[in-house]
Every structure is written in structure tokens, then in C-alpha cells.
Design a protein around this motif. Structure first.
Motif, PDB file in Angstrom:
ATOM      1  N   LEU A 125      28.661  38.191  32.292  1.00  0.00           N
ATOM      2  CA  LEU A 125      28.675  37.534  33.606  1.00  0.00           C
ATOM      3  C   LEU A 125      29.994  36.816  33.832  1.00  0.00           C
ATOM      4  CD1 LEU A 125      26.943  36.911  36.105  1.00  0.00           C
ATOM      5  CD2 LEU A 125      26.159  34.840  34.954  1.00  0.00           C
ATOM      6  N   ARG A 126      30.444  36.087  32.824  1.00  0.00           N
ATOM      7  CA  ARG A 126      31.720  35.394  32.961  1.00  0.00           C
ATOM      8  C   ARG A 126      32.869  36.381  33.102  1.00  0.00           C
ATOM      9  NH1 ARG A 126      33.885  31.810  28.029  1.00  0.00           N
ATOM     10  NH2 ARG A 126      33.992  33.899  27.136  1.00  0.00           N
ATOM     11  N   ILE A 129      32.808  38.127  36.686  1.00  0.00           N
ATOM     12  CA  ILE A 129      33.285  37.257  37.756  1.00  0.00           C
ATOM     13  C   ILE A 129      34.787  37.028  37.633  1.00  0.00           C
ATOM     14  CG2 ILE A 129      33.119  34.936  38.714  1.00  0.00           C
ATOM     15  CD1 ILE A 129      30.167  34.928  37.929  1.00  0.00           C
ATOM     16  N   THR A 130      35.259  36.858  36.401  1.00  0.00           N
ATOM     17  CA  THR A 130      36.699  36.654  36.187  1.00  0.00           C
ATOM     18  C   THR A 130      37.509  37.853  36.661  1.00  0.00           C
ATOM     19  OG1 THR A 130      36.218  35.254  34.266  1.00  0.00           O
ATOM     20  CG2 THR A 130      38.452  36.138  34.457  1.00  0.00           C
ATOM     21  N   SER A 132      36.596  40.114  38.848  1.00  0.00           N
ATOM     22  CA  SER A 132      36.477  40.266  40.299  1.00  0.00           C
ATOM     23  C   SER A 132      37.433  39.346  41.042  1.00  0.00           C
ATOM     24  CB  SER A 132      35.040  40.002  40.741  1.00  0.00           C
ATOM     25  OG  SER A 132      34.665  38.661  40.460  1.00  0.00           O
ATOM     26  N   CYS A 133      37.731  38.177  40.463  1.00  0.00           N
ATOM     27  CA  CYS A 133      38.697  37.270  41.099  1.00  0.00           C
ATOM     28  C   CYS A 133      40.089  37.890  41.158  1.00  0.00           C
ATOM     29  CB  CYS A 133      38.747  35.949  40.347  1.00  0.00           C
ATOM     30  SG  CYS A 133      37.232  34.971  40.466  1.00  0.00           S
ATOM     31  N   SER A 454      29.621  44.151  32.334  1.00  0.00           N
ATOM     32  CA  SER A 454      30.656  43.354  32.987  1.00  0.00           C
ATOM     33  C   SER A 454      31.238  44.096  34.183  1.00  0.00           C
ATOM     34  CB  SER A 454      31.761  43.010  31.984  1.00  0.00           C
ATOM     35  OG  SER A 454      32.398  44.193  31.515  1.00  0.00           O
ATOM     36  N   THR A 458      31.064  43.041  38.129  1.00  0.00           N
ATOM     37  CA  THR A 458      32.255  43.035  38.980  1.00  0.00           C
ATOM     38  C   THR A 458      31.985  43.778  40.285  1.00  0.00           C
ATOM     39  OG1 THR A 458      33.727  42.949  37.061  1.00  0.00           O
ATOM     40  CG2 THR A 458      34.664  43.737  39.118  1.00  0.00           C
ATOM     41  N   VAL A 461      29.819  41.637  42.578  1.00  0.00           N
ATOM     42  CA  VAL A 461      30.586  40.568  43.229  1.00  0.00           C
ATOM     43  C   VAL A 461      31.401  41.138  44.392  1.00  0.00           C
ATOM     44  CG1 VAL A 461      32.415  38.865  42.902  1.00  0.00           C
ATOM     45  CG2 VAL A 461      30.683  39.179  41.130  1.00  0.00           C
TER      46      VAL A 461
END
Length: 722
Positions: A125-126, A129-130, A132-133, A454, A458, A461
Motif C-alpha cells: 500500500l505504501r 501510493i508512493t 502513484s505520486c 503494489s 498504483t 490510485v
């Protein structure tokens, strides 16, 4: 036999000799485990491969077997196996079991998802999201770079990530749009649009493909090509491009991207100019220099500030690699958020700064690609093959790198299938070709991603962004997207100086020449010409090295009787055998590498070294005997047999004796069937080189004595060939 030093020996000053003797005298019980049984149709009760030579795998009542703690059967010293725990599955159960095994292999998510844990989810999850940023701003930028709407970049980031998460074998490969692929896609769309007749497009606009339609077609072709390469197990083709050629192309494309972004970075795209349609990167630089005074200064200031911030963050992260919180900062997302807020607060739109604007937030509507006009079949197919080549090479290299780093394995063929399916699905939803990204995969690894989940996160998101967050980008300055692309191109150049220094240090002039050639052709002509030239040169290099047989001449090491080593490797410590040429064949012989075999043997006979230029005078007298050491030749085909027969016949016409050493039994059978053994002579196959030389010397003595009619050779010392 292992011997122990005496007590007090300097080799073992602190070892207790009595304990060593006690250990040596102890007897340990050895237990063997049976080979696991598969689920294939060819499985049977017996094992295909024995555990050790002479080990019986039948039922033995002398030594009974037991089950270990995990319930696995064990084998005693005589190989007895306990099969009492095996179930008697029927044919239907066996079929379902086999299908389940195959499904876990070909659809990896079926294998890892049932064993998924909450701990792995927290890491994935981390990481998702990382990544996707970084991905979302890049996708918006690469959509513009591909001459499409920015939202098409988000579609390319959405669907391929979800599909790859199901079929991919790499846990860290981050799918989505890439700078190189986006540049090629933009060139294809521009060429297509300007090839059409404007009068026809104005009168019947629906009769021709739009920019998004061209992207769908190319994405479909790329997916189909990649999928078929995986199905036909062509995953090894990722190795056809050498590092020098690939680095030359990547470096050139980076410069092409940088030069292409100079115009929007300075705001000169707002003024009419006389820049040619297919302007080279040099022309674009000249245009910017000539019209620099007309730049939009606010746009230029925003661009320079964003580039400086992104480059500064990159340098800080490189300088402080061990600072975890610093590595997790999404500098691209920070740039997008800050500039969007400033644009809204300061009203940059009113001062002439181009902004992102309104984009309809919707899930991509599935549409099958339309068939283009027949005149574009060849161009689109060629472009798709070029994009596939670059994307496959980059993706497989990334997947292998992070699989090796994190101690798991990936299958290149299944990777090609997964990437192909991702693009086939993406083309239906408005995506352009997507492949793995080195920057995003590196970030995925640093964020401690555990599984392919992961990538799925992504994609989710990105989906949330498309449905709900796109209005937040309304005031985003478009020059920020150009700055992100510019920074990405700069990151492509980071490895170039180091690799050039390495090539110069090792004296790889051939690779340096290829690097320069690819770079110049890409910069001065086009990206397509550069990649096409890179592929052609790579294939020619592979073919050239494949068609040259690896052979070397052997000599006897000085002061020895039976040690023979390559003369080029030990020029000062070997002796050439007078009148005898000992040649080692160092690879399998087949139709491709035997064409030059006879010519290279002639050069060895004349000069003793293949590095000598053929124009020089002969250094050695003609050989009266040739010994072929074929220990390192495990195989040969019919063409090689025919050529070897011609070589033997040509030597015999010159009265040259031909011997073979270390010929394998299987190859001797092929020699017999082809008649080559009869041509050579059944008494001229030996087990060692000294035996062949001794036989040749005995033959010489016999010939010289027989011609003089004085005596005969004592045959007691003669070595008998087999």
C-alpha cells in the motif's frame, strides 16, 4: 585421500589432532529424500533421474524409511521409499490438479494471492501510493509528449498496471508511459496527421483516424507483437542490443527530448514562427536562441524554478541515500501541487501562462481500434516493431535487475506475455504503449514493495484521480509538465559519462564508434532511424560473431611433455611442435560458423595466430600433420560434418595426416554415419594430444626408415589409437 598434518605442524598450530582422528573415525548415517513428483502426464511411479549412481529406488525391506517432521518421505541408504502416504487420486482429480498447477504458473496472481498477508499489504500500500505520486504527474506530461490529451497518459497508467498485476512475474516492475516511448508515439502521430490530405480530412473528418485512434492502433500492434514473442518463447531477444548501442540511443533521445521542450519551457510556442515541421533538435535550439528575446518571462521563470527544484532534490537524494524520509519525498508531486496553488492564487492565467484547463473526469470508454488506411499499414507496423524492441529491452532488464537484487526469479517469456496483454487491454481503453519504467521501479523497490499488488494499488490510485481529482489540476501550468519531461530527460543522461569513461578505459573502440554513430544519426536524422540502425547493427554484430568459428592453435608448455596450452595466451612459454599443427575447436560446429573454418585453419597454418594480417609473409612451414582437439565441441550438425569432410579431403590431397583427439562417443557415431571416420582413418582417433603426437612421430620414423630400406620401427613403444 585427505591426510591430516602431524601434531605441531605450522599448518594447524591450534588443532587438536586427537579430536580430528575421532571425527574421521565416526560414521554418519546418510539419508536421501525422494525427488518431488510432478503433475505432468509423463509422471509415473519411478523416478526419471536417480539420486546417485547405483542407488536403487525400489522397495527394500532391509532399510525401512520413515517420514520426517514435515511429512515428506525419506529414503534410506539403499534408497527405500515410503509411499504409504500417497493418495490414490482418480483421473479427474489428477487433471484438475494439473490444471491448477499450470494456472499458478501462467497466472501468477493465483499463486501469490492466496498466501497474501496483512504485513505485505501494508508495504504494498505504501509503495503503490508512493509510485502513484510520481506516476500521475509523469502520465499527464507524457500524454502531452505523445501529442495526445494528458488524460490519455492517465489511461496508459491505469489499465496496464492492473493487467500486469495479474499476469506479471516481477514484484517491482512499474508499468506505465515512458519518455522514450512517448517521444516515438508523438513522432508517429505527427507524421500520420501531416501525411493526410487536408482537403480530405476537412470534408470527411470521420473517415480518418484521430490522434487517439492512431495511438490505439499502435498500442494494439505493440501488444500483439510482444504477446506473440512471449508465446513463442523469444524472451532471449532482449539481449540483442548491446549496452553501448542502447546507451547511445538513450543519450540521443534524451537530447532530442531536451531540445524539443525548450520551446514550451520558454513560452515561444505562443508566437508564430518559421520552424519546419520536421525540425531537427539542432534547428530547435537555433530557433530558441534566435527568438529568445520574445520568451514569455513568467513562463520561463516558472520553468527554471521547477527544473532547479527537481534537479536539487535529485542531487540531495543521491547525496544522502541512507536518509529514508528524504528518499520518500515525491518531489514531482510537490512541484505539481505547489505550482497549481500558486497559479490559482497569483492568477498566472491572466498573465498569459498556459494552464492545464478543464478535462472531463470519466472512466475510459472501451473501444476497439479502427483499421487504418492501407497506405499506413507498413509505417504503423514498422513503428510498432521499433517501440516493442525498445520497450521489451528496457522492461526485461529492469525486471531482471530487481529480481536479482531481491532474490526471486522472473521469466522473460511470461513477462512478454504479461506486457503484451497489458497493452492489448490498454488499447481498448485509449492508452498508448506502456512498458516498465526504471525510475518508478527503483522507487517501488525503495518503498519495500512485496508483491505485484503494489502495481494494482498504483492503478487504483490513478483510477481515483481520473474519476475525482482531475478538476484539481485545472490551474496547473503546462510549462510544469514540460519541466517534468525535461528533468526526466536529464535523468537519462546520468549514466552516460560513467559508461563512456568505462569504454575508454578498457579500450572498447568498437563500442565507442557504435555509440557515436547511433547518437549522431538519432540527433541529425530522426529517432526512428537511430533505433533502426541500432537494431540492425546489433543483429549484424551477433551474426558476425556467430559465423566466426572459435579455434586456437596449441603449443607445448616449455619444460613439460604433455601440457598443451593456447600459443596466443602464453607466447613466451610455449613451444610450437615442428611441422604439426594442434588446433582446439572451442564451440559446437553448425552451418553458421563452419563457412570460414577452412580459411581460418589456413591462416593458423601460415601464421600461427589469427590476429596476424593476411598480407604478411608466412611465418611457419607447411604442416605435415594436423591434430584437432575437439574436447570442447559437444555437438555438430550435418553441414559441419560435410565441411569437416571437405577439410580432411583437402589435407589428404596435400599428404597431411589428420587426427582427432577427445572426440565424444556420440559424435564418433555421427562421424561413422557420415563416412568422415573412414576418411580420417579408423586408427587416427586418440584420447590425448601426446598420444596423437607420438603416433605421428612414429609414423614419420617408419616412413623415413622404410624409404631408406634399412630397418623397421620397434612397435613395443608405439601408442595404439582407439
Amino acid at each position: 585421500m585427505v591426510t591430516f598434518p602431524n601434531e605441531g605442524s605450522p599448518l594447524l598450530p591450534s588443532v587438536n589432532t586427537q579430536s580430528l582422528q575421532a571425527r574421521r573415525g565416526s560414521v554418519h548415517q546418510v539419508t536421501f529424500s525422494p525427488l518431488p513428483r510432478g503433475t505432468g502426464e509423463g509422471d509415473s511411479d519411478h523416478f526419471r533421474y536417480p539420486l546417485t549412481p547405483g542407488l536403487r529406488l525400489g522397495r527394500d525391506t532391509t532399510h525401512s524409511s520413515t517420514d520426517d517432521e514435515d511429512g515428506d518421505a525419506t529414503v534410506g541408504i539403499h534408497g527405500s521409499i515410503d509411499r504409504t502416504r500417497e493418495g490414490n487420486d482418480g483421473p479427474v482429480a489428477s487433471t484438475w490438479k494439473r490444471l491448477a498447477t499450470r494456472l499458478r504458473y501462467y497466472v501468477p496472481i493465483v499463486s501469490w494471492l492466496p498466501e497474501y498477508t496483512w504485513s505485505a499489504l501494508s508495504h504494498d500500500l505504501r509503495a503503490g501510493i508512493t509510485v502513484s505520486c510520481l506516476l500521475i504527474p509523469q502520465a499527464l506530461s507524457y500524454g502531452s509528449l505523445a501529442k495526445l490529451d494528458p488524460i490519455n497518459g492517465l489511461y496508459t497508467a491505469l489499465i496496464p498496471n492492473l493487467v500486469y498485476g495479474i499476469f506479471g512475474t516481477s514484484r517491482h516492475l512499474a508499468m506505465g508511459p515512458e519518455a522514450l516511448i512517448s517521444t516515438l508515439m508523438g513522432t508517429i502521430i505527427t507524421d500520420y496527421q501531416h501525411t493526410l490530405d487536408p482537403n480530405l480530412t476537412d470534408s470527411a473528418p470521420d473517415a480518418f483516424l484521430s490522434a487517439a485512434g492512431v495511438a490505439r492502433v499502435v498500442c494494439f500492434l505493440v501488444g500483439l507483437i510482444t504477446f506473440l514473442m512471449g508465446i513463442f518463447r523469444l524472451g532471449f531477444l532482449d539481449s540483442i542490443l548491446s549496452k553501448a548501442l542502447l546507451r547511445g540511443f538513450v543519450t540521443a533521445v534524451a537530447f532530442v527530448i531536451i531540445c524539443g521542450q525548450l520551446i514550451p519551457l520558454t513560452g515561444l510556442n505562443r508566437i508564430p514562427g518559421d520552424l519546419p515541421l520536421h525540425a531537427s533538435p539542432v534547428d530547435k535550439v537555433r530557433y530558441v536562441v534566435a527568438h529568445f528575446q520574445q520568451s514569455h518571462w513568467i513562463t520561463l521563470g516558472i520553468s527554471v524554478s521547477c527544473i532547479a527544484f527537481l534537479v536539487g532534490c535529485t542531487l540531495l537524494k543521491r547525496r544522502y541515500r541512507r536518509v529514508g524520509w528524504l528518499q520518500q519525498i515525491p518531489e514531482i508531486l510537490v512541484t505539481v501541487v505547489v505550482t497549481t496553488v500558486l497559479s490559482y492564487v497569483l492568477g498566472w492565467q491572466d498573465h498569459g501562462v498556459a494552464i492545464f484547463g478543464n478535462v472531463e473526469a470519466r472512466f475510459p470508454h472501451p473501444t476497439l481500434p479502427r483499421i487504418p488506411e492501407p497506405i499506413f499499414y507498413k509505417d504503423l507496423l514498422t513503428s510498432a516493431m521499433l517501440i516493442s524492441t525498445i520497450g521489451i529491452v528496457e522492461s526485461i532488464i529492469i525486471a531482471r535487475e530487481y529480481a536479482s537484487k531481491n532474490h526471486y526469479s522472473v521469466s522473460p517469456n511470461r513477462e512478454l506475455v504479461a506486457i503484451g496483454l497489458a497493452n492489448l487491454a490498454g488499447c481498448v481503453f485509449g492508452a498508448f504503449p506502456a512498458f516498465g519504467s526504471l525510475a518508478r521501479s527503483r522507487l517501488n523497490d525503495r518503498a519495500k514493495a512485496r508483491t505485484q499488488m503494489s502495481g494494482v494499488i498504483t492503478g487504483l490510485v490513478v483510477l481515483v484521480t481520473i474519476l475525482f481529482l482531475l478538476p484539481c489540476f485545472h490551474y496547473l501550468p503546462r510549462t510544469v509538465l514540460s519541466a517534468i519531461i525535461f528533468n526526466t530527460a536529464l535523468s537519462l543522461l546520468t549514466k552516460t559519462p560513467r559508461e563512456l569513461r568505462f569504454l575508454y578505459r578498457v579500450g572498447a573502440w568498437h563500442d565507442l564508434t557504435l555509440f557515436t554513430l547511433i547518437f549522431v544519426s538519432t540527433m541529425l536524422v530522426s529517432v526512428e532511424v537511430g533505433i533502426l540502425l541500432a537494431v540492425i547493427l546489433s543483429l549484424l554484430t551477433v551474426l558476425q560473431r556467430t559465423t566466426v568459428p572459435r579455434i586456437t592453435i596449441l603449443g607445448r608448455r616449455t619444460g613439460t611433455k604433455d601440457q598443451f596450452v593456447p600459443i596466443p595466451d602464453y607466447p613466451d612459454s610455449v613451444e610450437h611442435v615442428e611441422g604439426i599443427m594442434v588446433v582446439r575447436i572451442e564451440e559446437p560446429l553448425f552451418f553458421a560458423n563452419t563457412g570460414q573454418l577452412q580459411a581460418r585453419l589456413k591462416r593458423l597454418e601460415l601464421f600461427g595466430d589469427l590476429a596476424t594480417h593476411p598480407s604478411e609473409r608466412a611465418r611457419l612451414p607447411p604442416a605435415s600433420a594436423v591434430v584437432f582437439d575437439v574436447e570442447q565441441m559437444p555437438d555438430l550438425d550435418a553441414s559441419a560434418l560435410a565441411i569437416l569432410r571437405e577439410i580432411v579431403e583437402s589435407y589428404h590431397l596435400r599428404k597431411v595426416t589428420v587426427c582427432f583427439v577427445h572426440l565424444r562417443p556420440g559424435l564418433f557415431t555421427a562421424f561413422e554415419r557420415s563416412g568422415l571416420s573412414e576418411k580420417v582413418g579408423h586408427g587416427l582417433f586418440f584420447t590425448e594430444v601426446p598420444e596423437a603426437l607420438h603416433y605421428i612421430e612414429q609414423s614419420r620414423s617408419f616412413t623415413s626408415v622404410s624409404s631408406g630400406g634399412e630397418a623397421q620401427v620397434d612397435t613395443d613403444n608405439e601408442t595404439t589409437p582407439y
